[in-house]
Design a protein around this motif. Structure first.
Motif, mmCIF file in Angstrom:
data_model
loop_
_atom_site.group_PDB
_atom_site.id
_atom_site.type_symbol
_atom_site.label_atom_id
_atom_site.label_comp_id
_atom_site.label_asym_id
_atom_site.label_seq_id
_atom_site.Cartn_x
_atom_site.Cartn_y
_atom_site.Cartn_z
ATOM 1 N N UNK A 186 0.858 -1.183 0.000
ATOM 2 C CA UNK A 186 0.000 0.000 0.000
ATOM 3 C C UNK A 186 0.894 1.232 0.000
ATOM 4 N N UNK A 187 0.987 1.853 -1.166
ATOM 5 C CA UNK A 187 1.827 3.039 -1.299
ATOM 6 C C UNK A 187 1.205 3.953 -2.336
ATOM 7 N N UNK A 188 0.781 5.120 -1.909
ATOM 8 C CA UNK A 188 0.169 6.066 -2.831
ATOM 9 C C UNK A 188 -1.071 5.478 -3.469
ATOM 10 N N UNK A 189 -1.078 5.428 -4.788
ATOM 11 C CA UNK A 189 -2.238 4.925 -5.521
ATOM 12 C C UNK A 189 -2.141 3.443 -5.839
ATOM 13 N N UNK A 190 -1.216 2.731 -5.204
ATOM 14 C CA UNK A 190 -1.071 1.286 -5.407
ATOM 15 C C UNK A 190 -1.499 0.536 -4.157
ATOM 16 N N UNK A 191 -2.384 -0.428 -4.339
ATOM 17 C CA UNK A 191 -2.821 -1.262 -3.229
ATOM 18 C C UNK A 191 -2.885 -2.709 -3.696
ATOM 19 N N UNK A 192 -2.325 -3.611 -2.907
ATOM 20 C CA UNK A 192 -2.400 -5.040 -3.212
ATOM 21 C C UNK A 192 -2.752 -5.793 -1.937
ATOM 22 N N UNK A 193 -3.758 -6.655 -2.036
ATOM 23 C CA UNK A 193 -4.225 -7.451 -0.908
ATOM 24 C C UNK A 193 -4.209 -8.927 -1.262
ATOM 25 N N UNK A 194 -4.033 -9.762 -0.259
ATOM 26 C CA UNK A 194 -4.258 -11.196 -0.424
ATOM 27 C C UNK A 194 -5.758 -11.448 -0.341
ATOM 28 N N UNK A 195 -6.247 -12.344 -1.195
ATOM 29 C CA UNK A 195 -7.629 -12.795 -1.140
ATOM 30 C C UNK A 195 -7.662 -14.283 -0.843
ATOM 31 N N UNK A 196 -8.645 -14.703 -0.046
ATOM 32 C CA UNK A 196 -8.827 -16.120 0.266
ATOM 33 C C UNK A 196 -10.187 -16.575 -0.230
ATOM 34 N N UNK A 197 -10.276 -17.835 -0.631
ATOM 35 C CA UNK A 197 -11.567 -18.382 -1.025
ATOM 36 C C UNK A 197 -11.451 -19.336 -2.179
ATOM 37 N N UNK A 198 -12.612 -19.741 -2.673
ATOM 38 C CA UNK A 198 -12.630 -20.671 -3.802
ATOM 39 C C UNK A 198 -12.107 -19.962 -5.034
ATOM 40 N N UNK A 199 -11.335 -20.676 -5.830
ATOM 41 C CA UNK A 199 -10.695 -20.059 -6.987
ATOM 42 C C UNK A 199 -11.227 -20.656 -8.271
ATOM 43 N N UNK A 200 -12.048 -19.868 -8.962
ATOM 44 C CA UNK A 200 -12.527 -20.262 -10.274
ATOM 45 C C UNK A 200 -11.696 -19.560 -11.334
ATOM 46 N N UNK A 201 -12.224 -19.461 -12.554
ATOM 47 C CA UNK A 201 -11.503 -18.752 -13.629
ATOM 48 C C UNK A 201 -11.327 -17.276 -13.277
ATOM 49 N N UNK A 202 -10.081 -16.832 -13.175
ATOM 50 C CA UNK A 202 -9.830 -15.449 -12.772
ATOM 51 C C UNK A 202 -10.219 -14.447 -13.845
ATOM 52 N N UNK A 203 -10.228 -14.879 -15.104
ATOM 53 C CA UNK A 203 -10.619 -13.944 -16.163
ATOM 54 C C UNK A 203 -12.048 -13.466 -15.963
ATOM 55 N N UNK A 204 -12.946 -14.367 -15.551
ATOM 56 C CA UNK A 204 -14.341 -13.979 -15.298
ATOM 57 C C UNK A 204 -14.421 -13.032 -14.111
ATOM 58 N N UNK A 205 -13.659 -13.320 -13.063
ATOM 59 C CA UNK A 205 -13.633 -12.438 -11.894
ATOM 60 C C UNK A 205 -13.157 -11.049 -12.287
ATOM 61 N N UNK A 206 -12.129 -10.981 -13.110
ATOM 62 C CA UNK A 206 -11.576 -9.686 -13.506
ATOM 63 C C UNK A 206 -12.560 -8.877 -14.340
ATOM 64 N N UNK A 207 -13.290 -9.526 -15.221
ATOM 65 C CA UNK A 207 -14.267 -8.793 -16.021
ATOM 66 C C UNK A 207 -15.401 -8.260 -15.147
ATOM 67 N N UNK A 208 -15.792 -9.025 -14.136
ATOM 68 C CA UNK A 208 -16.834 -8.535 -13.221
ATOM 69 C C UNK A 208 -16.324 -7.356 -12.391
ATOM 70 N N UNK A 209 -15.073 -7.421 -11.982
ATOM 71 C CA UNK A 209 -14.489 -6.306 -11.227
ATOM 72 C C UNK A 209 -14.471 -5.025 -12.054
ATOM 73 N N UNK A 210 -14.070 -5.155 -13.301
ATOM 74 C CA UNK A 210 -13.997 -3.978 -14.175
ATOM 75 C C UNK A 210 -15.387 -3.369 -14.350
ATOM 76 N N UNK A 211 -16.395 -4.215 -14.514
ATOM 77 C CA UNK A 211 -17.762 -3.706 -14.621
ATOM 78 C C UNK A 211 -18.191 -3.004 -13.341
ATOM 79 N N UNK A 212 -17.837 -3.568 -12.193
ATOM 80 C CA UNK A 212 -18.235 -2.985 -10.915
ATOM 81 C C UNK A 212 -17.574 -1.636 -10.667
ATOM 82 N N UNK A 213 -16.396 -1.430 -11.231
ATOM 83 C CA UNK A 213 -15.655 -0.193 -10.997
ATOM 84 C C UNK A 213 -15.798 0.796 -12.151
ATOM 85 N N UNK A 214 -16.731 0.529 -13.046
ATOM 86 C CA UNK A 214 -16.957 1.439 -14.167
ATOM 87 C C UNK A 214 -17.239 2.852 -13.649
ATOM 88 N N UNK A 215 -16.605 3.829 -14.281
ATOM 89 C CA UNK A 215 -16.781 5.211 -13.851
ATOM 90 C C UNK A 215 -15.708 5.700 -12.910
#
Length: 372
Positions: free
Chosen positions: A116-145
């Protein structure tokens, strides 16, 4: 062994939230308890099932609601795996809240803060791991704007990747070299017309390139030096990405459907390990309008990735490809990780990660190369 992961996100002004004593006694591990991006992020691991502490969780949620805090929880399994969440851009509490809410719906819960430094943040995530490409596309949609780049990526070990191969025009550099050369020579309209026919599917890349180069016949080769000196600019974050790759022992190359004069300049300027492009025929200091040898097109880019990987004693799965256009898609799909940089929609849709707002150094953040 089943457990429950609990996380609370609070406005920084509110401070962290205390667990009821009855719940605090159940905590197996406090994984996160710090202020990030204008929020207090708290995360705990409890060696009990959600059902066993459901009344406590409901009461905690009611209390949090009145205090503008957000409480999330999910059952965890020992079979779950850890991944990395990267947020790179506008450091806004709303962005973090939207990301964690979306990930919660994908059964991914926040853990410790990696960076966590300035505009960079990285966290560990725990949980079931499916296809990350689908997760990433949903994240991008959620952060639209929100002008922010986001990705969930594996926690790769150092040495997992051996090669980073990047496109040149509008990727490693901010210009399209042949367009700049055409404008310098007063030929932009004619070159643009050929490019338009290519994009409309009337010409393949090889034919399009040869026709555009033919327009340059008779012009002085020194025009190329003028473009390099006056117009060529590295994309933001280019030097930082190359430096980060080299610090990880990753070799770096540029591959382009443009010309060797430009890629050689970049190889020297950035100390790249490899440079591939098309060779303009030059006789007596003038461009003849011919391209020597085979054309570096989309298929050639993917083949070069394969050959370099073999030379490094590995395969394409341990390589990273970065580009912006349709002619980068074969190598982006072939590489272990493909990254779309300020790319066309068709490229974004097929890449593992997208960089829509930030510079090339965002790729280093996605790969964990800026994490201590």
């Amino acid at each position: 062994m089943s457990s429950t992961r609990l996380a609370i996100l609070s406005p920084a002004a509110r401070g962290p939230m205390s667990l009821p004593a009855s719940m605090g006694q159940l905590v197996a591990e406090v994984e996160s308890h710090q202020e990030v991006w204008g929020c207090w992020l708290q995360s705990w691991d409890m060696p009990v099932t959600v059902g066993e502490i459901a009344p406590f969780l409901d009461e905690l949620s009611r209390q949090a609601l009145h205090q503008e805090r957000e409480v999330i929880w999910a059952p965890m399994s020992s079979a779950g795996s850890a991944v990395r969440l990267v947020l790179h851009g506008a450091a806004r509490p709303e962005a973090l809240r939207r990301a964690l809410t979306t990930l919660h719906l994908q059964s991914l819960m926040p853990g410790r803060v990696l960076h966590c430094q300035g505009d960079d943040l990285a966290l560990v995530l725990h949980g079931s791991r499916g296809p990350l490409s689908a997760v990433n596309h949903r994240l991008i949609e959620a952060l639209e704007g929100i002008a922010l780049d986001v990705a969930v990526s594996p926690l790769w070990d150092r040495g997992h990747f051996r090669l980073l191969l990047t496109d040149m025009d509008s990727t490693l550099i901010s210009i399209e070299c042949i367009d700049e050369l055409a404008e310098h020579l007063g030929l932009r309209r004619q070159v643009a017309a050929i490019t338009e026919r290519s994009m409309a599917g009337e010409l393949d890349f090889q034919t399009s390139l040869r026709e555009r180069v033919r327009l340059l016949a008779g012009t002085p080769a020194s025009s190329i030096d003028t473009i390099i000196r006056e117009r060529l600019r590295l994309s933001p974050g280019a030097r930082e990405l190359v430096a980060a790759a080299k610090s990880q022992g990753v070799e770096v190359g540029v591959v382009s459907g443009g010309f060797t004069q430009f890629t050689r300049h970049l190889q020297e300027a950035l100390d790249l390990d490899y440079a591939f492009a098309n060779t303009l025929e030059i006789i007596h200091g003038q461009i003849t309008g011919q391209v020597l040898g085979d054309i570096v097109d989309a298929a050639a880019k993917a083949d070069i990735l394969d050959l370099l990987a073999i030379g490094l004693g590995t395969d394409a799965g341990h390589c990273i490809a970065l580009g912006d256009g349709a002619n980068d898609l074969p190598m982006i799909r072939k590489a272990g990780i493909g990254i779309a940089y300020h790319a066309k929609a068709v490229v974004r849709a097929q890449a593992d990660f997208q960089i829509r707002y930030g510079g090339l150094d965002t790729a280093a953040a996605y790969l964990g190369w800026n994490t201590a």
